[in-house]
Structures are given as C-alpha cells and as structure tokens.
Design an enzyme around this catalytic site. Structure first.
Site, PDB file in Angstrom:
ATOM      1  N   HIS A  95      20.229  74.943  53.732  1.00 23.85           N
ATOM      2  CA  HIS A  95      20.987  74.491  52.563  1.00 23.85           C
ATOM      3  C   HIS A  95      20.058  74.366  51.371  1.00 23.85           C
ATOM      4  CE1 HIS A  95      19.610  70.945  54.793  1.00 23.85           C
ATOM      5  NE2 HIS A  95      19.504  70.306  53.638  1.00 23.85           N
ATOM      6  N   HIS A  97      19.714  72.392  47.718  1.00 23.45           N
ATOM      7  CA  HIS A  97      20.190  71.299  46.874  1.00 23.45           C
ATOM      8  C   HIS A  97      20.165  71.821  45.438  1.00 23.45           C
ATOM      9  CE1 HIS A  97      19.457  67.986  49.918  1.00 23.45           C
ATOM     10  NE2 HIS A  97      18.655  68.915  50.402  1.00 23.45           N
TER      11      HIS A  97
HETATM   12  P1  5GP Z   1      18.043  67.586  53.893  1.00 24.48           P
HETATM   13  O1  5GP Z   1      17.306  66.268  53.967  1.00 24.48           O
HETATM   14  O2  5GP Z   1      18.302  68.143  55.257  1.00 24.48           O
HETATM   15  O3  5GP Z   1      17.415  68.549  52.951  1.00 24.48           O
HETATM   16  O4  5GP Z   1      19.422  67.245  53.200  1.00 24.48           O
HETATM   17  C1  5GP Z   1      20.593  66.944  53.909  1.00 24.48           C
HETATM   18  C2  5GP Z   1      21.588  66.477  52.869  1.00 24.48           C
HETATM   19  O5  5GP Z   1      22.866  66.496  53.462  1.00 24.48           O
HETATM   20  C3  5GP Z   1      21.350  65.037  52.365  1.00 24.48           C
HETATM   21  O6  5GP Z   1      21.194  65.067  50.946  1.00 24.48           O
HETATM   22  C4  5GP Z   1      22.606  64.284  52.803  1.00 24.48           C
HETATM   23  O7  5GP Z   1      23.024  63.340  51.847  1.00 24.48           O
HETATM   24  C5  5GP Z   1      23.617  65.410  52.981  1.00 24.48           C
HETATM   25  N1  5GP Z   1      24.628  65.178  53.981  1.00 24.48           N
HETATM   26  C6  5GP Z   1      24.431  64.779  55.270  1.00 24.48           C
HETATM   27  N2  5GP Z   1      25.596  64.699  55.922  1.00 24.48           N
HETATM   28  C7  5GP Z   1      26.564  65.075  55.037  1.00 24.48           C
HETATM   29  C8  5GP Z   1      27.990  65.217  55.139  1.00 24.48           C
HETATM   30  O8  5GP Z   1      28.614  64.972  56.183  1.00 24.48           O
HETATM   31  N3  5GP Z   1      28.650  65.614  54.030  1.00 24.48           N
HETATM   32  C9  5GP Z   1      27.991  65.887  52.856  1.00 24.48           C
HETATM   33  N4  5GP Z   1      28.743  66.282  51.830  1.00 24.48           N
HETATM   34  N5  5GP Z   1      26.660  65.783  52.730  1.00 24.48           N
HETATM   35  C10 5GP Z   1      25.952  65.373  53.807  1.00 24.48           C
END
Ligand code: 5GP
Ligand code: ZN
Length: 118
Positions: A95, A97
């Site tokens: 993903h 951001h």
């Molecule tokens: P990472 O730390 O893996 O780069 O980012 C994961 C992101 O996914 C975090 O910013 C967190 O807030 C978001 N996230 C986790 N679970 C969910 C979810 O169920 N729905 C949405 N919309 N975002 C999520």
C-alpha cells in the site's frame, strides 16, 4: 486472508475514493494528515520489494489519478510506502500512503530518535 484483501472482497467496509479493475484507493482509518489515502492493488502483493515493474507501472498511473481526483496534484502531496519490519510496515499487503491537504513536516525518525536532523 489479510485485512486489505478483506477490504477488496468487501468483507470489511472502506471509504473509497477511486477504484478500477486492479486498484482501490480509500481513506486511512487513522489519518495522520488532513488527507490520508491508502492505495492498494486488488491482487495480494506483500510489499514494494515484491511488486513487479508491470504492476507498479499501472499503479503509478492510478496513484496520479487519485491525486488529481482529490485536487492534490497542484499543491503537492507525499507518497510513502513502508516496506517490511524496519520500514514500519504493519499490514503485509502493498500500500502507498498518499498524504496531503497541508504543508507536511519531514519527520522520518528512527525509533530511538538518533536521526532528528533528517
Ligand atoms: P503501514 O504501517 O502498514 O504502512 O500502514 C497501515 C495503515 O493501514 C495504517 O495507517 C492504518 O491506520 C491503516 N489501517 C489499518 N487497518 C485499517 C482498516 O481496517 N481500514 C482502513 N481504512 N485503514 C486501516
Ligand atoms: Zn492481502
């Protein structure tokens, strides 16, 4: 099935911004900027390190469309992908951001805060 695959399957609801056959963009549940969108491929790919150049080329174009859709293309935005443990990746499904809507600070710190000058 990972949490983002469940979002793709519609098993977990999401606030979608844009979607096509291969990608979805939706609002992050815990935003850290006025605009905080997550952009994912529908196909499960673990992270940036394992994405193919072919999928990434299409994803690039989709991300640009999302930025335009949200009118971020003029004022700018930040695009971030956390890759693996040291990158702080919590969800093991590729993903990006997309962050914007304000002038963002540059705050890439290590966990023990030894690189504040960055
Ligand atoms: P990472 O730390 O893996 O780069 O980012 C994961 C992101 O996914 C975090 O910013 C967190 O807030 C978001 N996230 C986790 N679970 C969910 C979810 O169920 N729905 C949405 N919309 N975002 C999520
Ligand atoms: Zn997945």
């Amino acid at each position: 099935m990972c949490i983002f695959c469940k979002i793709v399957a519609g098993e977990i609801p999401s606030n979608k911004v844009l979607e096509n056959d291969e990608f979805i963009a939706f609002h992050d549940i815990n935003p850290v900027a006025p605009v905080h969108i997550l952009i994912i491929p529908k196909k499960h790919v673990e992270n940036f390190q394992s994405v193919t150049p072919e999928l990434m080329a299409k994803m690039t174009s989709f991300i640009q469309d999302v930025a335009k859709e949200l009118c971020l293309d003029k004022n700018g935005y930040r695009l971030v992908t956390n890759n693996g443990k040291d990158g702080g990746q919590e969800v093991p499904h590729l993903h990006f951001h997309l962050l914007g809507g304000a002038k963002l600070k540059w705050t890439h710190l290590t966990e023990n805060d030894t690189h504040k000058s960055l």
